[in-house]
Design a protein around this motif. Structure first.
Motif, PDB file in Angstrom:
ATOM      1  N   ASN A  87       1.867  -4.978  14.992  1.00  0.00           N
ATOM      2  CA  ASN A  87       0.973  -4.338  15.961  1.00  0.00           C
ATOM      3  C   ASN A  87       1.082  -5.014  17.324  1.00  0.00           C
ATOM      4  OD1 ASN A  87      -0.919  -2.394  16.757  1.00  0.00           O
ATOM      5  ND2 ASN A  87      -2.638  -3.759  16.354  1.00  0.00           N
ATOM      6  N   VAL A 148      -8.204  -6.960   8.942  1.00  0.00           N
ATOM      7  CA  VAL A 148      -7.284  -5.934   9.424  1.00  0.00           C
ATOM      8  C   VAL A 148      -6.787  -5.196   8.181  1.00  0.00           C
ATOM      9  CG1 VAL A 148      -5.233  -5.460  10.799  1.00  0.00           C
ATOM     10  CG2 VAL A 148      -6.653  -7.431  11.333  1.00  0.00           C
ATOM     11  N   GLU A 150      -6.408  -1.721   7.484  1.00  0.00           N
ATOM     12  CA  GLU A 150      -5.477  -0.597   7.652  1.00  0.00           C
ATOM     13  C   GLU A 150      -5.480   0.321   6.428  1.00  0.00           C
ATOM     14  OE1 GLU A 150      -1.712  -2.322   8.669  1.00  0.00           O
ATOM     15  OE2 GLU A 150      -2.373  -2.850  10.683  1.00  0.00           O
ATOM     16  N   TYR A 248       4.491  -0.864  13.398  1.00  0.00           N
ATOM     17  CA  TYR A 248       3.429   0.106  13.672  1.00  0.00           C
ATOM     18  C   TYR A 248       3.873   1.551  13.390  1.00  0.00           C
ATOM     19  CZ  TYR A 248      -0.887   1.783  15.850  1.00  0.00           C
ATOM     20  OH  TYR A 248      -2.103   2.373  16.081  1.00  0.00           O
ATOM     21  N   ARG A 353      -4.937  -6.515  24.659  1.00  0.00           N
ATOM     22  CA  ARG A 353      -5.522  -7.205  23.519  1.00  0.00           C
ATOM     23  C   ARG A 353      -6.374  -8.374  23.998  1.00  0.00           C
ATOM     24  NH1 ARG A 353      -1.931  -8.355  18.310  1.00  0.00           N
ATOM     25  NH2 ARG A 353      -2.129  -6.085  18.331  1.00  0.00           N
ATOM     26  N   ARG A 367      -8.983  -7.338  18.823  1.00  0.00           N
ATOM     27  CA  ARG A 367      -7.576  -7.104  18.510  1.00  0.00           C
ATOM     28  C   ARG A 367      -7.035  -5.820  19.141  1.00  0.00           C
ATOM     29  NH1 ARG A 367      -3.623  -8.536  14.709  1.00  0.00           N
ATOM     30  NH2 ARG A 367      -2.410  -6.790  13.863  1.00  0.00           N
ATOM     31  N   THR A 368      -7.913  -4.933  19.558  1.00  0.00           N
ATOM     32  CA  THR A 368      -7.461  -3.607  19.967  1.00  0.00           C
ATOM     33  C   THR A 368      -6.774  -3.621  21.333  1.00  0.00           C
ATOM     34  OG1 THR A 368      -8.129  -1.286  20.117  1.00  0.00           O
ATOM     35  CG2 THR A 368      -9.566  -2.901  21.181  1.00  0.00           C
ATOM     36  N   TYR A 426     -11.444   2.730  17.005  1.00  0.00           N
ATOM     37  CA  TYR A 426     -10.550   3.040  15.890  1.00  0.00           C
ATOM     38  C   TYR A 426     -10.784   4.418  15.267  1.00  0.00           C
ATOM     39  CZ  TYR A 426      -9.216  -1.854  16.205  1.00  0.00           C
ATOM     40  OH  TYR A 426      -8.749  -3.066  16.647  1.00  0.00           O
ATOM     41  N   ASP A 483      -6.087  -2.140  11.749  1.00  0.00           N
ATOM     42  CA  ASP A 483      -5.631  -1.561  13.002  1.00  0.00           C
ATOM     43  C   ASP A 483      -5.856  -0.050  13.030  1.00  0.00           C
ATOM     44  OD1 ASP A 483      -4.657  -3.866  14.270  1.00  0.00           O
ATOM     45  OD2 ASP A 483      -2.852  -3.828  13.070  1.00  0.00           O
TER      46      ASP A 483
END
Length: 534
Positions: A87, A148, A150, A248, A353, A367-368, A426, A483
């Motif tokens: 990512n 994280v 996902e 990603y 980030r 983290r985004t 998200y 993520d």
């Protein structure tokens, strides 16, 4: 008298035009039409690239266990290393010269607090209902949990499949109960970034796993396909370019293809972004268990590409050009021509980030970044969403959005998700058989999990009716989240949705709980329950 020299020039010009036209029909070329905001277009032609992936393994029977094994020390060390290699961000975007627009009054996103109906009271057809919610906690070893997570989900009827960063699980009763699936089966270099998808037309369950980073070597996406609900699988390997490694992965289906987007990074020491690739993979080849002959498009100047959920005979994908400009690419199934539209949108705040603040201590927005997270096409509109930090009229981070007419790609509006009192981040979006939108998203001072619907029961703007799924009781101590969440239409009817996401009950890393849930309108509840054992 006819001028011989003129005739010669005319003949040469005719041959040049004829050769150009013929080149467009060759499968080895992709024509790219670059269209400006003024609708004046310059057609450019560049060589297409084609790839081949032979069947790697057939009749794979995965390892199903009643209890998930603890990861070994070697596996943990490898995964911790990979956390620093996935990512990854791309180049910085050019900043908009226009003034950044804040939110309009009375457009904030509010939560449907009617999470539990009054006992014994009848439900109306338009009531937003969570039909099923199940924890997949038991399919994760204690040392394989992550903030994280996902979470990705897919399936049809009683056969459901779910994945996370370091685990996988299967259900044969519609998500009521789950069994651990070992993602390391047949893939010793397994890393993370798993995603699943279901193609109803071919009864095809698709599962992507990414291999881990090894310096100087290519990595791969291993795609598995099953036509029997996950009882057995066939696998194909798709390798990154030499000297690079994939990261990603995101995909979407059209009628006949998988469109798989990936970023690629230098693996020879530099570590920087090199290209963004869109692969077009024929679904029939996965169903028929044969060699996959595919096409792909490389972009060396624009980071990240996000394909649209809900596509039929044409795929669209979106890329940021600046903080006030978005580029849409259009790739019909029956064509080698990609048309490119660049559109101006309202300016927004660049978000790298570490810049989004969803809690000064234990920041779940840390983290985004601002890459486009999801796209969709439905009812004649194309839309995209991405996370943006607070500022310029927004007191907390929010989800920005842009929608366009499918016909001419002209800008429509900004159905953003925001609130003046807490964060929204998200989003994941999918399109049901009616063309309605179902979203899974995190929001709150802690990363609570929500579902959302935009359909004929709620108006616009803002258009998002939001329903509580599960609460987080803390924020992550490692300042990480994401993520991505997942929303999918619930097959075989595709009129309800299934979702996957995670919450946290302690801020000590990592106490994430994984959730599978099904949601929709009460009018469609009979359809949902009918298919749970079929």
């Amino acid at each position: 008298m006819i001028n011989k020299k003129s005739l010669l020039y005319s003949a040469i010009l005719f041959l040049i035009v004829a050769m150009f036209i013929l080149s467009q029909s060759r499968p080895g070329n992709i024509a790219i039409a670059q269209e400006s905001d003024t609708a004046e277009s310059v057609v450019q032609v560049e060589s297409s690239q084609e790839g081949v992936a032979a069947v790697a393994e057939q009749n794979i029977e995965l390892e199903y266990l009643s209890q998930p094994p603890q990861l070994t020390e070697i596996q943990l060390a490898q995964l911790e290393e990979m956390n620093l290699q996935v990512n990854l961000p791309g180049p910085a975007l050019p900043l908009a010269e226009e003034q950044i627009e804040g939110p309009l009054l009375e457009t904030e996103t509010v939560i449907n607090r009617n999470a539990r109906q009054v006992p014994g009271s009848p439900l109306a057809n338009g009531d937003f209902s969570i039909f099923r919610k199940r924890s997949i906690w038991s399919t994760q070893a204690a040392n394989s949990r992550s903030n994280v997570s996902e979470v990705s989900v897919a399936g049809s009827g009683k056969y459901m499949f779910a994945t996370g960063n370091w685990w996988a699980a299967k259900s044969t009763n519609g998500g009521k109960n789950w069994t651990y699936v070992n993602p390391y089966s047949g893939m010793s270099r397994f890393c993370c970034d798993q995603i699943v998808m279901y193609d109803k037309a071919r009864n095809l369950l698709l599962w992507l796993r990414m291999s881990r980073f090894v310096s100087g070597e290519s990595n791969l996406y291993k795609i598995l396909a099953s036509t029997n609900g996950g009882a057995s699988w066939t696998a194909w390997n798709f390798y990154s370019p030499s000297g690079e490694w994939y990261d990603y992965p995101h995909w979407a289906l059209s009628n006949d293809f998988i469109y798989l987007a990936t970023n690629s990074f230098d693996n020879t020491g530099g570590g920087g972004w090199t290209r963004t690739r869109m692969l077009r993979l024929p679904l029939d080849s996965f169903r028929d268990k044969v060699t996959v002959y595919y096409s792909f498009h490389d972009n060396f100047s624009e980071f990240n590409a996000t394909p649209t959920q809900g596509a039929t005979d044409t795929m669209y994908w979106g890329t940021h050009i600046s903080t006030s400009s978005l580029r849409i690419r259009e790739w019909p199934e029956d064509s080698n021509t990609i048309t490119v539209y660049t559109r101006t949108i309202p300016a927004w705040t660049s978000t790298g980030r570490g810049s989004a603040d969803c809690g000064h201590n234990y920041n779940w927005g840390g983290r985004t970044d601002h890459r486009i997270l999801v796209g969709w096409v439905a009812k004649g509109e194309i839309g995209f969403m991405w996370n943006v930090q607070e500022g310029n009229g927004f007191t907390f981070p929010y989800v920005n959005a842009a929608t366009f007419k499918e016909s001419d790609k002209s800008y429509i509006g900004r159905p953003l998700v925001w609130n003046p009192n807490y964060c929204w981040l998200y989003p994941s979006m999918s399109v049901n058989a009616r063309g309605d939108l179902g979203m899974v998203i995190n929001g709150g001072t802690t990363p609570n999990l929500y579902a959302s619907i935009d359909d004929d029961y709620n108006g616009t703007p803002p258009g998002w009716e939001v329903k509580w799924v599960h609460s987080s009781y803390a924020r992550p101590s490692d300042d990480k989240w994401g993520d991505y969440n997942t929303s999918r239409p619930n097959s075989p009817t595709d009129i309800n949705w299934i979702g996957g996401g995670h919450t946290i009950f302690q801020n000590t890393c990592c106490k994430a709980s994984i959730w599978f849930f099904a949601f929709g309108r009460q009018r469609d509840s009979n359809s949902y329950w009918y298919w749970q054992n079929k």
